[in-house]
Every structure is written in structure tokens, then in C-alpha cells.
Design an enzyme around this catalytic site. Structure first.
Site, PDB file in Angstrom:
ATOM      1  N   ASN A   6       0.766  -1.153  -0.027  1.00  0.00           N
ATOM      2  CA  ASN A   6       0.103  -0.227   0.058  1.00  0.00           C
ATOM      3  C   ASN A   6       0.575   1.217   0.194  1.00  0.00           C
ATOM      4  O   ASN A   6       1.384   1.478   0.933  1.00  0.00           O
ATOM      5  CB  ASN A   6      -0.785  -0.034   1.223  1.00  0.00           C
ATOM      6  CG  ASN A   6      -1.776   1.330   1.445  1.00  0.00           C
ATOM      7  OD1 ASN A   6      -1.918   2.006   0.513  1.00  0.00           O
ATOM      8  ND2 ASN A   6      -2.284   1.489   2.635  1.00  0.00           N
ATOM      9  N   TRP A   7       0.863   1.902  -0.972  1.00  0.00           N
ATOM     10  CA  TRP A   7       1.910   3.037  -1.312  1.00  0.00           C
ATOM     11  C   TRP A   7       1.376   4.216  -0.701  1.00  0.00           C
ATOM     12  O   TRP A   7       2.066   5.160  -0.659  1.00  0.00           O
ATOM     13  CB  TRP A   7       2.412   3.241  -2.774  1.00  0.00           C
ATOM     14  CG  TRP A   7       3.067   2.072  -3.246  1.00  0.00           C
ATOM     15  CD1 TRP A   7       3.520   1.023  -2.754  1.00  0.00           C
ATOM     16  CD2 TRP A   7       3.454   2.187  -4.722  1.00  0.00           C
ATOM     17  NE1 TRP A   7       4.201   0.428  -3.727  1.00  0.00           N
ATOM     18  CE2 TRP A   7       4.278   0.929  -4.739  1.00  0.00           C
ATOM     19  CE3 TRP A   7       3.032   2.570  -6.144  1.00  0.00           C
ATOM     20  CZ2 TRP A   7       4.721   0.420  -6.183  1.00  0.00           C
ATOM     21  CZ3 TRP A   7       3.682   2.181  -7.082  1.00  0.00           C
ATOM     22  CH2 TRP A   7       4.275   1.030  -7.204  1.00  0.00           C
ATOM     23  N   LYS A   8       0.130   4.464  -0.330  1.00  0.00           N
ATOM     24  CA  LYS A   8      -0.512   5.642   0.193  1.00  0.00           C
ATOM     25  C   LYS A   8      -0.182   6.659  -0.631  1.00  0.00           C
ATOM     26  O   LYS A   8      -0.367   6.550  -1.752  1.00  0.00           O
ATOM     27  CB  LYS A   8      -0.066   5.791   1.734  1.00  0.00           C
ATOM     28  CG  LYS A   8      -0.194   4.425   2.725  1.00  0.00           C
ATOM     29  CD  LYS A   8       0.164   4.802   4.188  1.00  0.00           C
ATOM     30  CE  LYS A   8      -0.161   3.417   4.948  1.00  0.00           C
ATOM     31  NZ  LYS A   8       0.085   3.477   6.222  1.00  0.00           N
ATOM     32  N   HIS A  93      -9.534   1.498   4.793  1.00  0.00           N
ATOM     33  CA  HIS A  93      -8.146   1.669   5.555  1.00  0.00           C
ATOM     34  C   HIS A  93      -8.327   2.836   6.762  1.00  0.00           C
ATOM     35  O   HIS A  93      -9.275   3.628   6.555  1.00  0.00           O
ATOM     36  CB  HIS A  93      -7.049   2.203   4.576  1.00  0.00           C
ATOM     37  CG  HIS A  93      -5.775   2.353   5.204  1.00  0.00           C
ATOM     38  ND1 HIS A  93      -5.401   3.057   6.255  1.00  0.00           N
ATOM     39  CD2 HIS A  93      -4.767   1.487   4.968  1.00  0.00           C
ATOM     40  CE1 HIS A  93      -4.308   2.739   6.431  1.00  0.00           C
ATOM     41  NE2 HIS A  93      -3.706   1.713   5.900  1.00  0.00           N
ATOM     42  N   GLU A  95      -6.549   5.089   7.910  1.00  0.00           N
ATOM     43  CA  GLU A  95      -6.308   6.343   7.448  1.00  0.00           C
ATOM     44  C   GLU A  95      -7.666   7.153   6.751  1.00  0.00           C
ATOM     45  O   GLU A  95      -8.076   8.398   7.133  1.00  0.00           O
ATOM     46  CB  GLU A  95      -5.165   6.653   6.633  1.00  0.00           C
ATOM     47  CG  GLU A  95      -3.873   6.069   7.472  1.00  0.00           C
ATOM     48  CD  GLU A  95      -2.663   5.637   6.648  1.00  0.00           C
ATOM     49  OE1 GLU A  95      -2.858   5.710   5.289  1.00  0.00           O
ATOM     50  OE2 GLU A  95      -1.770   5.157   7.393  1.00  0.00           O
ATOM     51  N   GLU A 159      -5.419  -4.658  10.603  1.00  0.00           N
ATOM     52  CA  GLU A 159      -4.351  -3.759  10.891  1.00  0.00           C
ATOM     53  C   GLU A 159      -4.532  -3.044  12.248  1.00  0.00           C
ATOM     54  O   GLU A 159      -5.436  -1.903  12.205  1.00  0.00           O
ATOM     55  CB  GLU A 159      -4.476  -2.551   9.649  1.00  0.00           C
ATOM     56  CG  GLU A 159      -4.254  -3.355   8.553  1.00  0.00           C
ATOM     57  CD  GLU A 159      -3.734  -2.344   7.483  1.00  0.00           C
ATOM     58  OE1 GLU A 159      -2.520  -2.650   6.979  1.00  0.00           O
ATOM     59  OE2 GLU A 159      -4.243  -1.332   7.100  1.00  0.00           O
ATOM     60  N   GLY A 165       2.545   2.240  10.710  1.00  0.00           N
ATOM     61  CA  GLY A 165       3.362   3.377  10.910  1.00  0.00           C
ATOM     62  C   GLY A 165       4.245   3.684  11.777  1.00  0.00           C
ATOM     63  O   GLY A 165       4.833   4.853  12.119  1.00  0.00           O
ATOM     64  N   SER A 195       3.305  -2.125  10.316  1.00  0.00           N
ATOM     65  CA  SER A 195       4.710  -2.333  10.626  1.00  0.00           C
ATOM     66  C   SER A 195       5.280  -3.545  10.302  1.00  0.00           C
ATOM     67  O   SER A 195       6.364  -4.093  10.834  1.00  0.00           O
ATOM     68  CB  SER A 195       5.170  -1.956  11.898  1.00  0.00           C
ATOM     69  OG  SER A 195       4.699  -0.869  12.269  1.00  0.00           O
ATOM     70  N   GLY A 216       2.804  -1.000   4.093  1.00  0.00           N
ATOM     71  CA  GLY A 216       2.800   0.288   3.999  1.00  0.00           C
ATOM     72  C   GLY A 216       4.356   0.583   3.627  1.00  0.00           C
ATOM     73  O   GLY A 216       4.805   0.344   2.570  1.00  0.00           O
ATOM     74  N   GLY A 217       4.886   1.443   4.724  1.00  0.00           N
ATOM     75  CA  GLY A 217       6.020   2.003   4.736  1.00  0.00           C
ATOM     76  C   GLY A 217       7.156   0.894   3.848  1.00  0.00           C
ATOM     77  O   GLY A 217       8.020   1.298   2.967  1.00  0.00           O
TER      78      GLY A 217
HETATM   79  P1  PGA Z   1       2.876   0.173   7.742  1.00  0.00           P
HETATM   80  O1  PGA Z   1       1.274   0.635   7.182  1.00  0.00           O
HETATM   81  O2  PGA Z   1       3.282  -1.119   7.242  1.00  0.00           O
HETATM   82  O3  PGA Z   1       3.636   1.484   7.025  1.00  0.00           O
HETATM   83  O4  PGA Z   1       2.815   0.082   9.154  1.00  0.00           O
HETATM   84  C1  PGA Z   1       0.423  -0.306   6.946  1.00  0.00           C
HETATM   85  C2  PGA Z   1      -0.885   0.038   6.201  1.00  0.00           C
HETATM   86  O5  PGA Z   1      -1.178   1.070   6.556  1.00  0.00           O
HETATM   87  O6  PGA Z   1      -1.389  -0.515   5.480  1.00  0.00           O
END
Ligand code: PGA
Length: 238
Positions: A6-8, A93, A95, A159, A165, A195, A216-217
Site C-alpha cells: 500500500n503506497w499510500k 483503511h 487512515e 491492521e 507506521g 509495521s 505500507g512503509g
Molecule cells: P505500515 O502501514 O506498514 O507502514 O505500518 C500498513 C498499512 O497502513 O497498510
């Protein structure tokens, strides 16, 4: 096993295309793993172009609206995604839930419409830190999962919000416990997110009820994303 990056709100078209070109042959080295990347809307086409015809890496969007078209400024519909060659979408998600007013109801609308249109859906659920401390994790997950349609193309991502993050992933035991609960409520595959990185991917993905990862990251760097997909292949083969 499904590993989705997930590149956000990272990677414009230029960078997305370069990343895609680099990972186009990755699935040949990761048997048993469906490799997915989720770029921002504006980079979907460049990603597909970088992957090229016949590539096994799948491209999903980060959100999708429930109507086919209409006066919904800023939104994108399932037919628009399918027209590009996008095969799925993330919905709900944390966010989106935290910053953009997404609710269990809108998540359900988005998931149902996307499934109906033929997309795969990764629907995200997870408790906040305060909810975990208050021992409400089970109730929160049950409420969020109850809102999701049942379909073979519906995948749930567990999640925990406090793990996203932060560098502080759930322990393998916590993930396993939450995944087992979700699976007792809903007949879907369940990905872990929060993470995930090359150092903890294998142990998380080796839990019996962990069917993949939403990253994500650590999905932003091709070498680190590749390492997580390789860990997925190792877990799938075990
Ligand atoms: P993260 O994000 O791996 O940076 O913790 C995961 C996500 O939000 O899907």
C-alpha cells in the site's frame, strides 16, 4: 498467500513506473504468493505500463466509490478502475476512517459495489490503542467485520491502528489471536498489516491464520518489498 504493498500518498507516475519495471518478474521468484501493489489513483496507469502485458503482479487501487458514476467530486468508481486493468481495491483503511470520515456503513457500500463490479476487495479492520487497552479489541473487530459482505473476492486485512507506521508491529501471537477471531466470524482470507518489514515478515506470515500481509512503509523500497514477498513464499512453502 497475498502480499500487497500500500503506497499510500507516495510515488507519482514516474516513480511508480520505475518501481513496476523493477518488480515485474518478482512473482517468478515467489511461488505461492500473489503480489499486489496499490499506487495512488494518478499512478495506476503508469504502474500497469511498467509491469507490462501478461505480468503476474496485480494492481489494486487504495479506495473505490459505490456508485458507477455521478456527482461525487474526488471519487473514482469500480468501472473506471476496471477499464484501466486494475483488479482490486482497498476499502476502509484506518487512515480513511480516521481522517476522511469513513464509517462501517460507507465501507460496506464500497466493498459491496466493488465486489459486484468484479474487483477483489481488501477491507481493513483494526482496533485503536485505546480500544486495545480497554479490552475492546474483540468487540471492535466483530462490529467492523459484521459490516462486510461475504464473497470469495473479499479479503480482510487486520491492521491494528497502533501498529500502522509506528515500527511497532503486533506480536505474532496477537496477530494470530485476532486473525482466528476474524475467521470465526467471516469466511475470508485475512492479511496482517502494521509495521510489517523484512525482519518480522516470516514469523508473522508463518502464523496459521495469517494469509498474507498489507505493507505500507516497507513496500516503498523495491528491495524491502521483494524481501517481504520472498518471506511470503517461504511461509507458503512450509
Ligand atoms: P505500515 O502501514 O506498514 O507502514 O505500518 C500498513 C498499512 O497502513 O497498510
Amino acid at each position: 498467500m497475498l502480499v500487497a504493498g500500500n503506497w499510500k500518498m507516495f510515488k507519482g507516475a514516474h516513480e511508480a513506473r520505475a518501481f513496476a519495471t523493477r518488480i515485474r518478474h518478482l512473482p517468478e521468484r515467489t511461488p505461492g504468493v500473489e503480489v499486489v501493489v496499490c499506487p495512488p489513483f494518478v499512478s495506476l496507469q503508469a504502474t500497469l505500463q511498467g509491469l507490462g502485458e501478461g505480468c503476474l503482479v496485480r494492481v489494486y487501487a487504495q479506495n473505490v466509490h459505490w456508485e458507477l458514476d455521478g456527482a461525487f467530486t474526488g471519487e473514482v468508481s469500480a468501472p473506471m478502475l476496471l477499464e484501466l486493468g486494475v483488479k482490486g481495491a482497498i476499502v476502509g483503511h484506518s487512515e480513511r476512517r480516521q481522517h476522511f470520515g469513513e464509517s462501517d456503513e460507507t465501507v460496506r457500500f464500497r466493498a459491496e459495489a466493488a465486489i459486484e463490479a468484479g474487483l477483489v476487495v481488501i477491507a481493513c479492520v483494526g482496533e485503536t490503542e485505546a480500544e486495545r487497552v480497554a479490552e475492546e479489541t474483540g468487540a471492535v473487530l466483530a462490529r467492523q467485520v459484521a459490516a462486510l459482505p461475504r464473497h470469495e473476492r473479499l479479503v480482510i486485512a487486520y491492521e491494528p491502528v497502533w501498529a500502522i507506521g509506528t515500527g511497532r508491529s503486533a506480536t505474532p501471537e496477537m496477530a494470530q489471536e485476532a486473525h482466528a477471531l476474524i475467521k470465526s466470524l467471516h469466511p475470508s482470507r485475512v492479511l496482517y498489516g502494521g509495521s510489517v518489514k523484512p525482519e518480522n515478515a516470516l514469523v508473522l506470515l508463518s502464523q496459521p491464520d495469517v494469509d498474507g500481509a498489507l505493507v505500507g512503509g516497507a513496500s516503498l523500497d523495491p528491495a524491502s518489498f521483494e524481501a517481504i514477498c520472498l518471506a511470503g513464499a517461504e511461509a507458503a512453502a512450509a
